[in-house]
Design a protein around this motif. Structure first.
Motif, PDB file in Angstrom:
ATOM      1  N   SER A 111      39.613 -26.113  17.486  1.00  0.00           N
ATOM      2  CA  SER A 111      40.559 -25.446  18.385  1.00  0.00           C
ATOM      3  C   SER A 111      40.374 -23.935  18.399  1.00  0.00           C
ATOM      4  O   SER A 111      41.083 -23.223  19.113  1.00  0.00           O
ATOM      5  N   GLY A 112      39.429 -23.432  17.585  1.00  0.00           N
ATOM      6  CA  GLY A 112      39.144 -22.009  17.566  1.00  0.00           C
ATOM      7  C   GLY A 112      39.961 -21.196  16.587  1.00  0.00           C
ATOM      8  O   GLY A 112      39.914 -19.965  16.595  1.00  0.00           O
ATOM      9  N   PHE A 113      40.701 -21.853  15.692  1.00  0.00           N
ATOM     10  CA  PHE A 113      41.540 -21.151  14.716  1.00  0.00           C
ATOM     11  C   PHE A 113      40.838 -21.148  13.354  1.00  0.00           C
ATOM     12  O   PHE A 113      41.194 -21.908  12.448  1.00  0.00           O
ATOM     13  N   LEU A 114      39.848 -20.280  13.214  1.00  0.00           N
ATOM     14  CA  LEU A 114      39.058 -20.269  11.985  1.00  0.00           C
ATOM     15  C   LEU A 114      39.832 -19.725  10.789  1.00  0.00           C
ATOM     16  O   LEU A 114      39.603 -20.139   9.651  1.00  0.00           O
ATOM     17  N   PHE A 115      40.730 -18.791  11.039  1.00  0.00           N
ATOM     18  CA  PHE A 115      41.543 -18.259   9.932  1.00  0.00           C
ATOM     19  C   PHE A 115      42.375 -19.373   9.313  1.00  0.00           C
ATOM     20  O   PHE A 115      42.449 -19.513   8.083  1.00  0.00           O
ATOM     21  N   GLU A 116      43.028 -20.178  10.167  1.00  0.00           N
ATOM     22  CA  GLU A 116      43.845 -21.292   9.678  1.00  0.00           C
ATOM     23  C   GLU A 116      42.975 -22.342   8.981  1.00  0.00           C
ATOM     24  O   GLU A 116      43.379 -22.927   7.968  1.00  0.00           O
ATOM     25  N   ALA A 117      41.759 -22.559   9.531  1.00  0.00           N
ATOM     26  CA  ALA A 117      40.843 -23.521   8.912  1.00  0.00           C
ATOM     27  C   ALA A 117      40.488 -23.077   7.496  1.00  0.00           C
ATOM     28  O   ALA A 117      40.492 -23.877   6.554  1.00  0.00           O
ATOM     29  N   ARG A 118      40.197 -21.790   7.334  1.00  0.00           N
ATOM     30  CA  ARG A 118      39.848 -21.286   6.006  1.00  0.00           C
ATOM     31  C   ARG A 118      41.040 -21.371   5.053  1.00  0.00           C
ATOM     32  O   ARG A 118      40.884 -21.650   3.849  1.00  0.00           O
ATOM     33  N   HIS A 119      42.239 -21.154   5.581  1.00  0.00           N
ATOM     34  CA  HIS A 119      43.446 -21.256   4.751  1.00  0.00           C
ATOM     35  C   HIS A 119      43.603 -22.680   4.216  1.00  0.00           C
ATOM     36  O   HIS A 119      43.935 -22.883   3.035  1.00  0.00           O
ATOM     37  N   VAL A 120      43.373 -23.664   5.086  1.00  0.00           N
ATOM     38  CA  VAL A 120      43.444 -25.068   4.655  1.00  0.00           C
ATOM     39  C   VAL A 120      42.391 -25.331   3.578  1.00  0.00           C
ATOM     40  O   VAL A 120      42.668 -25.945   2.547  1.00  0.00           O
ATOM     41  N   ALA A 154      32.100 -25.471  10.412  1.00  0.00           N
ATOM     42  CA  ALA A 154      33.033 -24.732  11.261  1.00  0.00           C
ATOM     43  C   ALA A 154      32.533 -23.308  11.499  1.00  0.00           C
ATOM     44  O   ALA A 154      32.481 -22.827  12.640  1.00  0.00           O
ATOM     45  N   TYR A 155      32.142 -22.611  10.405  1.00  0.00           N
ATOM     46  CA  TYR A 155      31.620 -21.258  10.553  1.00  0.00           C
ATOM     47  C   TYR A 155      30.329 -21.245  11.371  1.00  0.00           C
ATOM     48  O   TYR A 155      30.136 -20.415  12.273  1.00  0.00           O
TER      49      TYR A 155
END
Length: 651
Positions: A68-77, A95-96
């Motif tokens: 969905s383009g939310f890489l910050f949230e992905a990294r947080h998870v 993802a990156y």
């Protein structure tokens, strides 16, 4: 009705508390169907009920956010998964890598490797993600690629198809085609990606003959190719002007029902346009329902390549919103057709429309800067390239080397060369050529030796450059050694340029009869370049008989070249053969030929100053001719006689 409201309210808590597996499948459903709001709601419920994601659920969540383009949230998870396994690490790496976050990809891989956890062994997906990052156009670090290659070898992945494909792509992008081909040849199993990686590498690095040879080998094996193969092969055909093979490939595309997407269509149009079949290329262009910037660029480049500048400009003006690639095609074509004066205007117009020059723009504009020997503008472009990380592009690098060299700033050219991260044969050749143009044969030969020492194989242009350097300084023995090594050591058959260089080497060393004998033993027909190189030496030695023989050859090949007549006339004058000199003058007049005045320019604080022979328009004409007269007097004292002086006496 939303995803959540389709579930009965009384069962929601039970659903979310049931298992990470159920939540993971629910998140996967949101990912597959692009249900961003619903996916976030599911995650909110997970947090609300204090469910700690395991590797399965965590990977599903970070993939959802990444997609969905939310890489910050992905990294947080990712950071909050308690005990990460390689599946979770791969999900974050992919993802990156997918979003072009190449630096983060490499940093994350470094973190994984540094853990030294025996239970966390990187697999082929891990390494493939890293290799994808390393094959990015913005990365040119051979050291990193070779470190990853060593890692692959140490951990037993050298036979993994996907990993080796990634390595081939990396090495090809770096211009390390010998290493890429070695990996390719060692593969026990190859798929279409393997062949495409190698074929594309050859095509993109300018090894067009090798590209076509490998394609024909693929054809002989009966392997089915796809649109990616076709694009690379047609590009090679276009560059080699091999219209016959290009037509065959076009026919095979139709017969094998290969999907003709925009990229394939563009390569087909590019082939015909590049090879001069402009009417057919325009017909295909007009028939295309979906055109992009590359489509227009291919057609514009075709017109430009064959000198139809007005047609190219007319087609460009038809576009409503030309993209950067189309602007680049236009600017490159204008430079190619020596329309240097209009480049600045179009460049400003392009920037006014919101486009920032990229590496292609810079490499296209630099020849204009070289043409005007505008050192200040060259430095400005160099600074812009560094700020925008375009200085790693080999074409920008070679353009800067050439610009600095032509502006007399040879030390600046060497600094660009020294700082270049990717030293392909093109970059080495550019620097060797710069030294040769400055008459520094010692530096050119030394750099040529350094290139060979680091394992870079010279090409035809490299040999032309180093032999030109030898010619400027009359270094005969070294030139002979280099020339004689071309075929036996490097498999390069000497071409007319190389023979012309050797004739120039001998002629400038005063060995004009050896040069004439060399020409007589040439396996190919001597061209004007070859005879002209000999005539240069004769013009210094003053050998009238040999000069007359050579000039007669040149009169047949290029009857309208006034320089040949001027040299012959000067030879006659120096020998006191005035009647023959007058005869040459009469021959020129009869043919309507006139010696063009010389022209030069220099960059000053007030901009570029142009100087034309016999011109008196400058306000400082008197000062200029006073200085020139003083220089001529000094030359006369040393025994020099200028060709211009002789021209004035008898022409």
């Amino acid at each position: 009705m939303t995803l959540l409201t389709r579930t009965r309210p009384n069962n929601i808590k039970q659903l979310f508390l049931s298992s990470n597996g159920a939540n993971g499948h629910f998140i996967q459903h949101c990912t597959n169907n692009r249900l961003v709001r619903q996916g976030k709601q599911v995650h909110a419920r997970i947090i609300l009920h204090s469910v700690i994601p395991d590797n399965f659920l965590g990977s599903k969540l970070l993939t959802f956010y990444a997609t969905s383009g939310f890489l910050f949230e992905a990294r947080h998870v990712f950071d909050n998964i308690p005990k990460k396994n390689v599946f979770s690490w791969n999900a974050m790496l992919i993802a990156y890598s997918h979003h072009g976050r190449n630096t983060q990809t490499l940093e994350l891989f470094s973190s994984l490797v540094s853990l030294r956890d025996v239970n966390l062994k990187p697999d082929s997906f891990t390494i493939s993600s890293v290799l994808k990052a390393l094959s990015s156009p913005l990365f040119h670090d051979r050291r990193l690629v070779k470190e990853v290659h060593s890692f692959v070898f140490r951990h037993g992945y050298e036979s993994d198809l996907f990993v080796v494909n990634g390595l081939i792509t990396c090495y090809a992008r770096l211009g390390e085609l010998s290493l890429a081909r070695k990996l390719f040849d060692q593969m026990q199993e190859r798929d279409i990606v393997s062949w495409n990686s190698m074929i594309s590498g050859y095509s993109q690095c300018g090894f067009y003959e090798d590209c076509l040879i490998l394609f024909k080998e693929m054809e002989c094996l009966g392997l089915r190719y796809d649109g990616v193969t076709v694009v690379s092969v047609l590009q090679a055909c276009a560059q080699l002007k091999d219209l016959d093979l290009g037509r065959k490939v076009h026919q095979l595309v139709m017969e094998n029902r290969i999907e003709v997407d925009t990229a394939v269509s563009n390569s087909i149009i590019g082939l015909y346009a590049k090879c001069g079949s402009l009417e057919y290329a325009r017909k295909l262009f007009n028939e295309m329902t979906e055109k992009d910037g590359i489509t227009y660029g291919s057609m514009i480049s075709g017109y430009m390549n064959h000198g139809f500048v007005e047609e190219a400009l007319e087609l460009f003006r038809e576009m409503k919103n030309p993209g950067l690639s189309t602007w680049n095609s236009l600017i490159s074509g204008l430079v190619q057709n020596s329309h240097h004066d209009s480049i600045r205007e179009f460049l400003h117009e392009m920037q006014a429309m919101g486009f920032k020059p990229d590496s292609v723009t810079l490499s296209s504009v630099l020849p204009t800067i070289s043409y005007f020997s505008n050192l200040k503008s060259g430095k400005e472009i160099h600074c812009y390239a560094i700020r925008n990380i375009y200085d790693g592009c080999i074409y920008v690098t070679t353009g800067l080397i050439d610009t600095y060299a032509r502006s007399g700033f040879i030390n600046g050219a060497y600094e660009v060369f020294k700082r270049s991260k990717v030293r392909s044969v093109i970059v080495w050749t550019a620097m060797i050529s710069a030294y040769a143009a400055h008459g520094d044969a010692v530096a050119a030969i030394s750099l040529f030796a350094d290139m060979l020492a680091v394992g870079i194989k010279p090409d035809r242009v490299t040999f032309t450059s180093v032999l030109t350097g030898c010619a400027h300084s009359g270094i005969v023995s070294e030139a002979r050694k280099i020339f004689d090594s071309m075929l036996p050591y490097y498999g390069i058959v000497p071409e007319i340029e190389h023979y012309a260089c050797m004739v120039a080497v001998l002629s400038r060393a005063g060995m004009i009869y050896e040069a004439a004998d060399f020409i007589s033993r040439m396996p190919i027909e001597p061209s004007a370049k070859v005879w002209g190189a000999l005539l240069n030496g004769i013009s210094v030695s003053g050998d009238v008989n040999l000069g007359k023989f050579v000039c007669e050859k040149l009169f047949e090949i290029e009857p309208e070249n006034t320089w040949n007549y001027v040299v012959l006339a000067n030879l006659y004058v120096r020998a006191g053969m005035w009647d023959d000199a007058v005869m040459v003058r009469g021959r020129m007049k009869k043919m309507g030929l006139k010696k063009l005045p010389g022209c030069s320019w220099i960059e000053t604080d007030n901009g570029l100053q142009h100087f034309v022979a016999t011109d008196v328009s400058s306000e400082r004409t008197a000062d200029i001719y006073d200085v020139l007269g003083g220089l001529i007097d000094l030359m006369r004292e040393e025994g020099y006689v200028s060709i211009t002086e002789l021209d004035e006496e008898m022409l």
